[in-house]
Design an enzyme around this catalytic site. Structure first.
Site, PDB file in Angstrom:
ATOM      1  N   GLU A 148       0.792  -1.231   0.000  1.00 19.12           N
ATOM      2  CA  GLU A 148       0.000   0.000   0.000  1.00 19.12           C
ATOM      3  C   GLU A 148       0.827   1.284   0.000  1.00 19.12           C
ATOM      4  O   GLU A 148       0.864   2.029   0.989  1.00 19.12           O
ATOM      5  CB  GLU A 148      -0.976  -0.007   1.179  1.00 19.12           C
ATOM      6  CG  GLU A 148      -1.927  -1.183   1.153  1.00 19.12           C
ATOM      7  CD  GLU A 148      -3.069  -1.058   2.151  1.00 19.12           C
ATOM      8  OE1 GLU A 148      -2.957  -0.241   3.077  1.00 19.12           O
ATOM      9  OE2 GLU A 148      -4.083  -1.759   1.979  1.00 19.12           O
ATOM     10  N   GLU A 177      -5.846  -8.157  -0.008  1.00 13.16           N
ATOM     11  CA  GLU A 177      -6.550  -7.829   1.236  1.00 13.16           C
ATOM     12  C   GLU A 177      -7.977  -7.419   0.925  1.00 13.16           C
ATOM     13  O   GLU A 177      -8.221  -6.665  -0.020  1.00 13.16           O
ATOM     14  CB  GLU A 177      -5.912  -6.635   1.975  1.00 13.16           C
ATOM     15  CG  GLU A 177      -4.666  -6.950   2.732  1.00 13.16           C
ATOM     16  CD  GLU A 177      -4.092  -5.739   3.467  1.00 13.16           C
ATOM     17  OE1 GLU A 177      -4.874  -4.880   3.930  1.00 13.16           O
ATOM     18  OE2 GLU A 177      -2.861  -5.671   3.564  1.00 13.16           O
TER      19      GLU A 177
HETATM   20  C1  FCB Z   1      -4.769  -1.988   5.186  1.00 16.24           C
HETATM   21  C2  FCB Z   1      -3.457  -2.456   5.748  1.00 16.24           C
HETATM   22  C3  FCB Z   1      -3.572  -3.509   6.802  1.00 16.24           C
HETATM   23  C4  FCB Z   1      -4.770  -3.293   7.687  1.00 16.24           C
HETATM   24  C5  FCB Z   1      -6.011  -3.103   6.864  1.00 16.24           C
HETATM   25  C6  FCB Z   1      -7.274  -2.940   7.648  1.00 16.24           C
HETATM   26  O1  FCB Z   1      -4.665  -0.659   4.794  1.00 16.24           O
HETATM   27  O2  FCB Z   1      -2.633  -2.972   4.744  1.00 16.24           O
HETATM   28  O3  FCB Z   1      -2.365  -3.544   7.515  1.00 16.24           O
HETATM   29  O4  FCB Z   1      -4.532  -2.255   8.536  1.00 16.24           O
HETATM   30  O5  FCB Z   1      -5.854  -1.986   6.030  1.00 16.24           O
END
Ligand code: FCB
Length: 442
Positions: A166, A351
């Site tokens: 990210e 994610e």
């Molecule tokens: C993302 C992150 C992860 C976690 C989620 C909820 O931005 O990569 O570490 O905090 O959000």
């Protein structure tokens, strides 16, 4: 709604994701201090000033955690290797840190889990933070050195490596909005971080590929940018947000250019001769990771400095983070990435998940809302595949309740509940639902 692994192409990888600082416990195993320790120790930055010194004590409890992943019939595990653990002073290697990740990766293989490694999930060693962290170009070279050191130890056994988790959070959220470490609110620092984080990625890819390491990628996060109204000004506001969040990084990598709409604001603050770095940034990827959580409604705010943005509250159901639930956005980004940027390149959802105010009652946690969330986003992924996106896997965020950065331990994202006093793990009903969906019946 319910789905099973058989709704996806054969070989599709289902897994869960975590990150080192959020679960391991930075107080163990010779780990060095990182900028999150000092950020958390500064009043006002993190709820209750909580930090990751113990977290879920995964450093000691990893066998139990890996057992939980394999007992749910998952195929892979996305984890990160902390820079501060491997190089406590940012330069020299801590053998205990390498040994820990060595055991962890062998533990995954012993359970038939594919290791998906992330190199930087935000554990900037304090020694490098002192020298300016991502505002300092030299950090990119230090990161390539770290990438090489850890890969020399693990590279023969990991299935894939992501350089950075990210970049938007690393750069914008942390240097412009001041919400994550190092907590700056400075457009010059932000512009530098926006560029250097991609340069670090490019330099690491160059180094690792030179070592013959296969399967190199990056994990980008995306946020559906929606104009608050149909008015031209709000549509432009959403385009600016889309540029900063969703276009800057992928266009830097795949087109070796940055979007004009963002350079309008950041141009004057960029490092000298940044254009000369674009070829390194544009290293070919082997795969792309997509993180997706929510959408934002953007309005034009003439009273604010560039990018003249204001958030507007949306009307969709929200998670414990206050994030709107919008699975359509995931479909949108997966198909957009394939169509506009990466073609047939393998894409992984690295994610996706939600925080919920889960409660442990009589030894169980009923989180039907998370089950629905998960299956709705799996369905969106499946639809994107049907419509041509080459999505190869899906990693739920997160395996465990964990340290959720600036909001400490308050927000629970896990498939597995963690009692932060006893550190006991209790699989939630969403975990059991996913395990049922992934059973192979063989
Ligand atoms: C993302 C992150 C992860 C976690 C989620 C909820 O931005 O990569 O570490 O905090 O959000």
């Amino acid at each position: 709604m319910s789905m099973s692994r058989f709704d996806f192409p054969p070989g599709f990888i289902f897994g869960a994701a975590t990150a080192a600082y959020q679960i391991e416990g930075s107080g163990f195993g010779g780990c060095g201090p990182c900028h999150w320790d000092t950020f958390a120790a500064t009043p006002g930055n993190v709820i209750r000033a909580e930090d990751g010194s113990v977290a879920c004590d995964h450093y000691h409890r990893w066998p139990e955690d890996l057992d939980l992943i394999s007992a749910a019939h998952m195929d892979g595990y996305r984890f990160s290797t902390s820079w501060a653990r491997v190089m406590p002073d940012g330069v020299s290697v801590n053998p205990e840190g390498l040994d820990f990740y060595d055991r962890l990766v062998d533990g995954m293989l012993a359970r038939g889990l594919k290791p998906f490694q992330t190199l930087y999930h935000w554990e900037m060693p304090s020694a490098l933070a002192d020298k300016g962290g991502w505002t300092n170009r030299d950090t990119c070279a230090r990161f390539a050195d770290f990438s090489e050191a850890i890969t020399r130890r693990l590279g023969d056994r990991v299935a894939a490596i992501a350089t950075i988790n990210e970049p938007w959070c690393v750069a914008w959220l942390s240097h412009f909005m001041g919400i994550h470490a190092p907590g700056l609110r400075d457009i010059r620092a932000a512009a530098r971080a926006m560029h250097h984080i991609l340069l670090a990625h490019g330099m690491a890819v160059e180094r690792l590929r030179g070592m013959g390491q296969p399967n190199l990628g990056i994990v980008l996060n995306f946020d559906h940018a929606q104009p608050a109204t149909d008015g031209a000004e709000d549509r432009l506001a959403a385009d600016r947000w889309d540029g900063i969040f969703n276009r800057w990084f992928i266009e830097g990598i795949t087109r070796q250019t940055y979007p004009e709409i963002v350079l309008e604001g950041l141009g004057p603050h960029m490092p000298d001769r940044w254009q000369d770095d674009m070829a390194v940034i544009g290293q070919k990827l082997d795969w792309l990771g997509v993180n997706y959580y929510t959408r934002h409604l953007n309005a034009h705010d003439p009273s604010a400095a560039w990018p003249h943005l204001r958030d507007v509250d949306g009307e969709l159901p929200k998670t414990q983070m206050g994030w709107e639930i919008y699975p359509e956005g995931l479909y949108g980004f997966l198909t957009r990435m394939a169509r506009d940027y990466v073609g047939d390149l393998p894409i992984y959802v690295t994610e996706n998940g939600m925080a919920n105010a889960d409660e442990l009652q009589d030894g169980a946690v009923a989180d039907k809302v998370r089950e629905d969330f998960l299956f709705a986003h799996l369905a969106a992924t499946q639809r994107a595949i049907t419509d041509g996106a080459n999505v190869k896997g899906f990693f739920y965020w997160s395996l465990l309740d964990n340290y959720e950065w600036a909001v400490g331990y308050e927000k629970r994202f896990g498939l597995v509940h963690v009692d932060y006093k006893s550190l006991a793990r209790t699989p939630k009903s969403s975990y059991h639902a996913l395990a049922r969906a992934l059973t192979r019946n063989d």
